[in-house]
Motif scaffolding. Sequence first.
Motif, mmCIF file in Angstrom:
data_model
loop_
_atom_site.group_PDB
_atom_site.id
_atom_site.type_symbol
_atom_site.label_atom_id
_atom_site.label_comp_id
_atom_site.label_asym_id
_atom_site.label_seq_id
_atom_site.Cartn_x
_atom_site.Cartn_y
_atom_site.Cartn_z
ATOM 1 N N GLN A 58 -28.052 -31.723 24.599
ATOM 2 C CA GLN A 58 -26.931 -32.114 23.873
ATOM 3 C C GLN A 58 -26.333 -31.175 22.865
ATOM 4 O OE1 GLN A 58 -25.393 -35.179 24.627
ATOM 5 N NE2 GLN A 58 -26.713 -34.951 26.283
ATOM 6 N N ASN A 59 -27.282 -30.289 22.519
ATOM 7 C CA ASN A 59 -26.804 -29.124 21.380
ATOM 8 C C ASN A 59 -27.104 -27.581 21.952
ATOM 9 O OD1 ASN A 59 -26.248 -27.909 18.860
ATOM 10 N ND2 ASN A 59 -27.426 -28.766 17.713
ATOM 11 N N VAL A 60 -26.182 -27.208 22.671
ATOM 12 C CA VAL A 60 -26.579 -25.930 23.495
ATOM 13 C C VAL A 60 -25.821 -24.844 22.520
ATOM 14 C CG1 VAL A 60 -26.492 -24.581 25.308
ATOM 15 C CG2 VAL A 60 -26.547 -27.014 25.540
ATOM 16 N N VAL A 61 -26.838 -23.993 22.363
ATOM 17 C CA VAL A 61 -26.213 -22.569 21.679
ATOM 18 C C VAL A 61 -26.039 -21.337 22.579
ATOM 19 C CG1 VAL A 61 -26.423 -21.113 19.875
ATOM 20 C CG2 VAL A 61 -26.796 -23.446 19.337
ATOM 21 N N ALA A 62 -25.069 -20.936 22.865
ATOM 22 C CA ALA A 62 -24.993 -19.758 23.705
ATOM 23 C C ALA A 62 -25.089 -18.464 22.710
ATOM 24 C CB ALA A 62 -23.491 -19.430 24.267
ATOM 25 N N LEU A 63 -26.198 -17.486 23.101
ATOM 26 C CA LEU A 63 -26.478 -16.460 22.188
ATOM 27 C C LEU A 63 -25.737 -15.321 22.299
ATOM 28 C CD1 LEU A 63 -30.307 -17.149 21.492
ATOM 29 C CD2 LEU A 63 -28.553 -17.919 20.166
ATOM 30 N N ASP A 64 -25.343 -15.111 23.585
ATOM 31 C CA ASP A 64 -24.486 -13.764 24.055
ATOM 32 C C ASP A 64 -23.144 -14.393 24.659
ATOM 33 O OD1 ASP A 64 -24.386 -13.224 27.246
ATOM 34 O OD2 ASP A 64 -26.223 -14.414 26.596
ATOM 35 N N PRO A 65 -22.151 -13.602 24.215
ATOM 36 C CA PRO A 65 -20.868 -13.821 24.547
ATOM 37 C C PRO A 65 -20.436 -13.891 25.971
ATOM 38 C CG PRO A 65 -20.833 -11.812 23.895
ATOM 39 C CD PRO A 65 -22.152 -12.225 23.696
#
Length: 325
Positions: A72-79
């Motif tokens: 429910q809380n996804v952080v994409a660490l590369d663009p």
Amino acid sequence: MTRLLAPSATDRDYWAIVDNLTRRGFFGIGAGVAATAFLAACSSSESATPENAETFEFTRGDEKLIIPTDPQNVVALDPRDGLELSILAGYPVTAYPSGAAEHLRREVPNATGVEIFAEGASDPNFEYISTLGADLLVLSAGWWDTGSYGNDRMQQIAPVLPVGKDFTPEWRKVMVDFLTGIGRSDRAEEVLADYDAHVAQVRPTVEQLMTGKKVAFVAAAEDQIAWFQNDFRTAVAEDLGFEVLREGPDLRVMLGPEQFNRLEEADVIFALDRSATGSVYTSPTWLRLPAAQAGRVIPFDYYKAAGYALTAKVLVDDLAAGVKR
């Protein structure tokens, strides 16, 4: 904005290979093998069997990673890989890097709570990552596989999902395998159907213009040209019906000024300039190329040099617009 991570390791190390080969004078076909080998090392087969449970085991080679089934809380660490594949998976992305391409930014709802963080040029800022409250961190597999970004420390903050294979011409398979592996094969079918429908709409508008003509993809690298022959761009171009100029199976080969004549058969050249010391596109041997003399050297957007269905769709439009000039 808070410094978090360096630009994609795959991007950075790929261009380091280009620069290194440039300095060492490796102009031949063998030069492409080094970059291809690096990209192959940055990926591995992925499989998983999500079930009706809160987590599932995601397998990559010898690695077994425990991943939430419905984060429910996804952080994409590369663009690039991390962000695009998170979007394609339908994950609720709550933070991503400021270096993300505009066409990917548009796919992330601009809702309250979505954080756009600044990219840095050094190691991960674990303290900052831990404040994001992520239940899943997604990043490029090429980045993860280097092992130099504190994988163990990152996993203490949240489960980590390494994804993708940058620059690959087999982007469809990589994307489908990933989405199937996390139990979202329906998403793969949907986005590919949308992409194929877009290609079918655009292709007739360029077929007559490009019948019997060839395209080439290049990038400036100091005093050389990197000629890309088998990558994401060439695959999308062939979907449009373009004939791609190539000499073999390598991802790319390096050409010195005395070898630019190997591009003479290209009617249109899509060119990227990432040179820090000036452009080889003004050299006499480059300017003698038929495409250069005809004004058919088209600038190319670096952020569309690799990706999956979302990037492929906008690349179709860019390629079509380029040959219509």
